[in-house]
Write a protein that holds these residues in place. Structure first.
Motif, PDB file in Angstrom:
ATOM      1  N   UNK A 115      14.674  32.696 -16.109  1.00  0.00           N
ATOM      2  CA  UNK A 115      15.658  32.066 -16.993  1.00  0.00           C
ATOM      3  C   UNK A 115      17.017  32.755 -16.989  1.00  0.00           C
ATOM      4  N   UNK A 116      17.264  33.587 -15.977  1.00  0.00           N
ATOM      5  CA  UNK A 116      18.576  34.226 -15.907  1.00  0.00           C
ATOM      6  C   UNK A 116      19.192  34.035 -14.526  1.00  0.00           C
ATOM      7  N   UNK A 117      20.522  34.001 -14.518  1.00  0.00           N
ATOM      8  CA  UNK A 117      21.299  33.911 -13.285  1.00  0.00           C
ATOM      9  C   UNK A 117      22.193  35.145 -13.267  1.00  0.00           C
ATOM     10  N   UNK A 118      22.219  35.843 -12.133  1.00  0.00           N
ATOM     11  CA  UNK A 118      23.056  37.048 -12.062  1.00  0.00           C
ATOM     12  C   UNK A 118      24.202  36.855 -11.065  1.00  0.00           C
ATOM     13  N   UNK A 119      25.162  37.788 -11.050  1.00  0.00           N
ATOM     14  CA  UNK A 119      26.314  37.629 -10.148  1.00  0.00           C
ATOM     15  C   UNK A 119      25.922  37.465  -8.682  1.00  0.00           C
ATOM     16  N   UNK A 120      24.855  38.149  -8.253  1.00  0.00           N
ATOM     17  CA  UNK A 120      24.431  38.040  -6.846  1.00  0.00           C
ATOM     18  C   UNK A 120      23.950  36.625  -6.524  1.00  0.00           C
ATOM     19  N   UNK A 166      24.346  42.402 -18.897  1.00  0.00           N
ATOM     20  CA  UNK A 166      25.699  42.826 -18.582  1.00  0.00           C
ATOM     21  C   UNK A 166      26.581  41.665 -18.117  1.00  0.00           C
ATOM     22  N   UNK A 167      27.880  41.907 -18.149  1.00  0.00           N
ATOM     23  CA  UNK A 167      28.868  40.879 -17.827  1.00  0.00           C
ATOM     24  C   UNK A 167      28.551  40.214 -16.479  1.00  0.00           C
TER      25      UNK A 167
END
Length: 199
Positions: A115-120, A166-167
């Protein structure tokens, strides 16, 4: 009418308030020329520069043209969630990159119960599209960066992504599509968009 080509979205990503104002005027029977006058001359959108008013109005007119009046009515009279998701539907119709981001990143993660999307995740998606598409390859670095940023911003504004720490990280938030919009989309054979709205 679903767009099958990539469009650089460098400004006016979601502009829900402005879209609703114009939809309300159309719903009341106000002509496009009268709406143009209210926006450009009377500053209906509360934007300082004439250039900003014109850009925003062009985006809204483009979004609302060739749209069944039932969607105009949903924007004009619906509750906040209906307005937000109707606006998202109209953007999805014309934004191939946004549709692919939802399909290839968000829906893929939800299938895996992530359920999360990260910058990568986002960087990989946009860089892959840039490598694969001659259209996106031709965009300047600035256009590419703004379009990538605005594509994500649409999902945040629509409520499908929520910024977390984190941002640069986001939580995916599937939201039930309100009944009135859901019924209209089913009636019009637009089930695909219910899926893209994470319904």
């Amino acid at each position: 009418m679903t767009s099958t080509s990539y469009v650089a979205r460098t400004n006016n990503a979601f502009i829900l308030t402005e879209t609703v104002k114009v939809a309300q005027l159309i719903h009341q029977g106000v002509t496009f020329d009268e709406i143009r006058q209210q926006v450009i001359e009377e500053d209906l959108f509360q934007l300082r520069s004439l250039a900003s008013r014109r850009r925003a109005l062009n985006t809204v007119f483009h979004r609302l043209q060739k749209v069944d009046l039932s969607y105009i009515k949903l924007l004009a009279t619906g509750i906040t969630d209906i307005r937000r998701l109707t606006n998202l539907f109209l953007i999805l119709r014309s934004d191939l990159l946004l549709r692919e981001l939802i399909d290839e990143v968000l829906l893929d993660k939800l299938k895996r119960l992530v359920y999360t999307v990260n910058p990568a995740d986002l960087r990989t998606f946009f860089e892959t599209k840039r490598e694969q598409s001659p259209t996106i390859t031709k965009w300047s670095d600035s256009t590419y960066q703004k379009t990538a940023s605005n594509t994500v911003l649409v999902l945040v504004s629509a409520g499908l992504l929520q910024a977390i720490k984190p941002r640069g990280n986001y939580e995916i938030r599937p939201i039930p599509v309100p009944g009135a919009l859901r019924q209209q989309l089913l009636l019009d054979g637009e089930e695909l968009y219910l899926r893209l709205m994470l319904n």
